[in-house]
Write a protein that holds these residues in place. Structure first.
Motif, PDB file in Angstrom:
ATOM      1  N   VAL A 204       0.834  -1.200   0.000  1.00  0.00           N
ATOM      2  CA  VAL A 204       0.000   0.000   0.000  1.00  0.00           C
ATOM      3  C   VAL A 204       0.876   1.261   0.000  1.00  0.00           C
ATOM      4  N   LEU A 205       0.516   2.226  -0.829  1.00  0.00           N
ATOM      5  CA  LEU A 205       1.233   3.495  -0.875  1.00  0.00           C
ATOM      6  C   LEU A 205       0.783   4.356   0.294  1.00  0.00           C
ATOM      7  N   ILE A 206       1.744   4.813   1.095  1.00  0.00           N
ATOM      8  CA  ILE A 206       1.455   5.673   2.235  1.00  0.00           C
ATOM      9  C   ILE A 206       1.926   7.081   1.895  1.00  0.00           C
ATOM     10  N   ARG A 207       0.986   7.994   1.824  1.00  0.00           N
ATOM     11  CA  ARG A 207       1.325   9.391   1.529  1.00  0.00           C
ATOM     12  C   ARG A 207       1.337  10.194   2.833  1.00  0.00           C
ATOM     13  N   LEU A 208       2.445  10.828   3.124  1.00  0.00           N
ATOM     14  CA  LEU A 208       2.553  11.693   4.293  1.00  0.00           C
ATOM     15  C   LEU A 208       2.258  13.126   3.874  1.00  0.00           C
ATOM     16  N   PRO A 210       2.260  16.853   5.200  1.00  0.00           N
ATOM     17  CA  PRO A 210       2.617  17.772   6.288  1.00  0.00           C
ATOM     18  C   PRO A 210       1.515  18.784   6.561  1.00  0.00           C
ATOM     19  N   HIS A 211       1.474  19.267   7.785  1.00  0.00           N
ATOM     20  CA  HIS A 211       0.578  20.348   8.183  1.00  0.00           C
ATOM     21  C   HIS A 211       0.970  21.615   7.417  1.00  0.00           C
ATOM     22  N   PRO A 212       0.011  22.528   7.152  1.00  0.00           N
ATOM     23  CA  PRO A 212       0.358  23.758   6.422  1.00  0.00           C
ATOM     24  C   PRO A 212       1.473  24.577   7.069  1.00  0.00           C
ATOM     25  N   SER A 213       1.659  24.419   8.378  1.00  0.00           N
ATOM     26  CA  SER A 213       2.707  25.178   9.067  1.00  0.00           C
ATOM     27  C   SER A 213       4.079  24.499   8.993  1.00  0.00           C
ATOM     28  N   GLU A 214       4.133  23.293   8.404  1.00  0.00           N
ATOM     29  CA  GLU A 214       5.373  22.525   8.363  1.00  0.00           C
ATOM     30  C   GLU A 214       5.969  22.528   6.957  1.00  0.00           C
ATOM     31  N   SER A 215       7.256  22.229   6.886  1.00  0.00           N
ATOM     32  CA  SER A 215       7.927  22.105   5.598  1.00  0.00           C
ATOM     33  C   SER A 215       7.899  20.655   5.147  1.00  0.00           C
ATOM     34  N   LEU A 216       7.975  20.439   3.841  1.00  0.00           N
ATOM     35  CA  LEU A 216       8.017  19.081   3.315  1.00  0.00           C
ATOM     36  C   LEU A 216       9.266  18.346   3.792  1.00  0.00           C
ATOM     37  N   GLU A 217      10.340  19.103   4.026  1.00  0.00           N
ATOM     38  CA  GLU A 217      11.611  18.479   4.388  1.00  0.00           C
ATOM     39  C   GLU A 217      11.630  17.921   5.813  1.00  0.00           C
ATOM     40  N   LYS A 218      10.693  18.351   6.649  1.00  0.00           N
ATOM     41  CA  LYS A 218      10.707  17.966   8.056  1.00  0.00           C
ATOM     42  C   LYS A 218      10.737  16.452   8.244  1.00  0.00           C
ATOM     43  N   TYR A 219      10.089  15.707   7.362  1.00  0.00           N
ATOM     44  CA  TYR A 219       9.924  14.270   7.558  1.00  0.00           C
ATOM     45  C   TYR A 219      10.832  13.429   6.657  1.00  0.00           C
ATOM     46  N   ASN A 220      11.747  14.072   5.939  1.00  0.00           N
ATOM     47  CA  ASN A 220      12.628  13.330   5.031  1.00  0.00           C
ATOM     48  C   ASN A 220      13.440  12.264   5.759  1.00  0.00           C
ATOM     49  N   HIS A 221      13.980  12.625   6.924  1.00  0.00           N
ATOM     50  CA  HIS A 221      14.820  11.683   7.659  1.00  0.00           C
ATOM     51  C   HIS A 221      14.021  10.464   8.096  1.00  0.00           C
ATOM     52  N   TRP A 222      12.783  10.669   8.550  1.00  0.00           N
ATOM     53  CA  TRP A 222      11.943   9.543   8.977  1.00  0.00           C
ATOM     54  C   TRP A 222      11.661   8.629   7.788  1.00  0.00           C
ATOM     55  N   VAL A 223      11.389   9.221   6.642  1.00  0.00           N
ATOM     56  CA  VAL A 223      11.149   8.414   5.436  1.00  0.00           C
ATOM     57  C   VAL A 223      12.390   7.601   5.087  1.00  0.00           C
ATOM     58  N   ASP A 224      13.559   8.241   5.154  1.00  0.00           N
ATOM     59  CA  ASP A 224      14.807   7.542   4.838  1.00  0.00           C
ATOM     60  C   ASP A 224      15.075   6.385   5.803  1.00  0.00           C
ATOM     61  N   GLN A 225      14.607   6.524   7.042  1.00  0.00           N
ATOM     62  CA  GLN A 225      14.818   5.481   8.046  1.00  0.00           C
ATOM     63  C   GLN A 225      13.892   4.282   7.866  1.00  0.00           C
ATOM     64  N   ASN A 226      12.933   4.407   6.969  1.00  0.00           N
ATOM     65  CA  ASN A 226      11.953   3.333   6.759  1.00  0.00           C
ATOM     66  C   ASN A 226      11.896   2.942   5.283  1.00  0.00           C
ATOM     67  N   PRO A 227      13.015   2.436   4.742  1.00  0.00           N
ATOM     68  CA  PRO A 227      13.093   2.154   3.306  1.00  0.00           C
ATOM     69  C   PRO A 227      12.199   0.992   2.850  1.00  0.00           C
ATOM     70  N   LEU A 228      11.769   0.152   3.791  1.00  0.00           N
ATOM     71  CA  LEU A 228      10.938  -0.991   3.405  1.00  0.00           C
ATOM     72  C   LEU A 228       9.466  -0.611   3.240  1.00  0.00           C
ATOM     73  N   MET A 229       9.113   0.595   3.657  1.00  0.00           N
ATOM     74  CA  MET A 229       7.732   1.060   3.507  1.00  0.00           C
ATOM     75  C   MET A 229       7.599   1.847   2.202  1.00  0.00           C
ATOM     76  N   ASN A 230       6.453   1.723   1.566  1.00  0.00           N
ATOM     77  CA  ASN A 230       6.189   2.430   0.312  1.00  0.00           C
ATOM     78  C   ASN A 230       5.629   3.817   0.649  1.00  0.00           C
TER      79      ASN A 230
END
Length: 293
Positions: A204-208, A210-230
């Motif tokens: 399943v594709l999981i789309r994150l 972000p809240h309007p007050s957040e930047s797209l980059e805020k969650y890049n590290h978390w995504v990189d830490q979970n390479p087995l998730m789509n």
């Protein structure tokens, strides 16, 4: 409740939640003679909906000669608080729009200074019950939520995807629950742990989103830490597009979860067991902590 506003109506908003409700309400009147001061996400919304109506440069100019002030009650700025304070000192009636179901008292408090509005607007029975309990001496009114009406219509127009998607609606939590890690990341980690219990397609594709007050980059590290998730970051301009594509929706206490429930999506609350209880009062929300039990 039919809303009738005087010609000299001042409007001050910052956060997206109340701004969406306020601006949709103004649009419904068919008028454009508003005295508006907007910053942050609200400014972007205003310029999209009322591109021909110039914003005022200061609160003082916005309120000069105004008969009534309408503000949001957001967390990201002090401009709404300062506007209510200025209106109070100039004996201008003020109305505050509460767009959510949590932290009502705190919305009017800045560093110990409490500035309540003369009237409070809410948009459903749940918020009305909370507001009546907390503000017994204020006028509380339930207004139509034209923003939700328009969003539900737009969601219904989006064609469903061939490949099922889960939309995770992010938000800054402003608490770490004693663990030294921002709550939004603890909730993401807990969601990852609970995924096998949800019986979703393995790819399943999981789309994150972000809240309007957040930047797209805020969650890049978390995504990189979970390479087995789509996982993909969702950069759709419209929340309706994001919800329209999704079969499942997850998040903590975002207003978008309520939209998802109303749109008939399977909706999960990802607050972990050690976090405070979810304060969204709506039925239909599946709490992951209960699945764990």
């Amino acid at each position: 409740m039919k809303i009738e506003l005087p010609a000299r109506t001042a409007v001050v908003c910052h956060d997206a939640g109340a701004a969406n409700i306020v601006i949709a309400t103004l649009l419904k009147t068919g008028r454009s003679d508003w005295r508006a001061y907007m910053q942050g996400p609200a400014e972007k919304i205003w310029k999209t909906v009322f591109p021909e109506v110039a914003l005022y440069k200061t609160l003082e100019k916005t309120l000069k000669g105004a008969e009534i002030l309408i503000t949001g009650t957001g967390w990201q700025s002090d401009i709404e608080h300062n506007a209510r304070k200025l209106a109070q000192s100039n004996k201008i009636k003020s109305v505050a729009v509460i767009d959510h179901w949590v932290n009502y008292i705190e919305r009017f408090n800045r560093d110990g200074e409490v500035v309540l509005s003369d009237e409070i607007w809410v948009t459903d029975k749940y918020a009305m019950e909370i507001a009546l309990d907390l503000f017994p001496k204020r006028t509380i009114s339930e207004i139509p939520n034209y923003y939700v009406e328009s969003q539900l219509y737009d969601i219904a127009q989006v064609q469903s995807c061939n490949n099922p998607e889960l939309l995770y609606v992010l938000e800054p939590i402003r608490a770490d629950w004693g663990r030294g890690i921002p709550g939004e990341f603890q909730a993401l980690d807990y969601f990852r742990e609970c995924l096998p219990k949800l019986d979703l397609p393995h790819d399943v594709l999981i789309r994150l989103r972000p809240h309007p007050s957040e930047s797209l980059e805020k969650y890049n590290h978390w995504v990189d830490q979970n390479p087995l998730m789509n996982i993909e970051l969702d950069d759709s301009v419209s929340i309706a597009d994001s919800l329209g594509r999704a079969t499942w929706v997850a998040g903590c206490e975002s207003f978008a979860l309520v939209l998802a429930i109303m749109a008939g999506r399977t909706t999960y609350c990802t607050l972990p067991p050690w976090a405070p209880l979810c304060q969204l009062p709506h039925s239909g929300l599946i709490e992951l902590r209960h699945l764990s039990e």
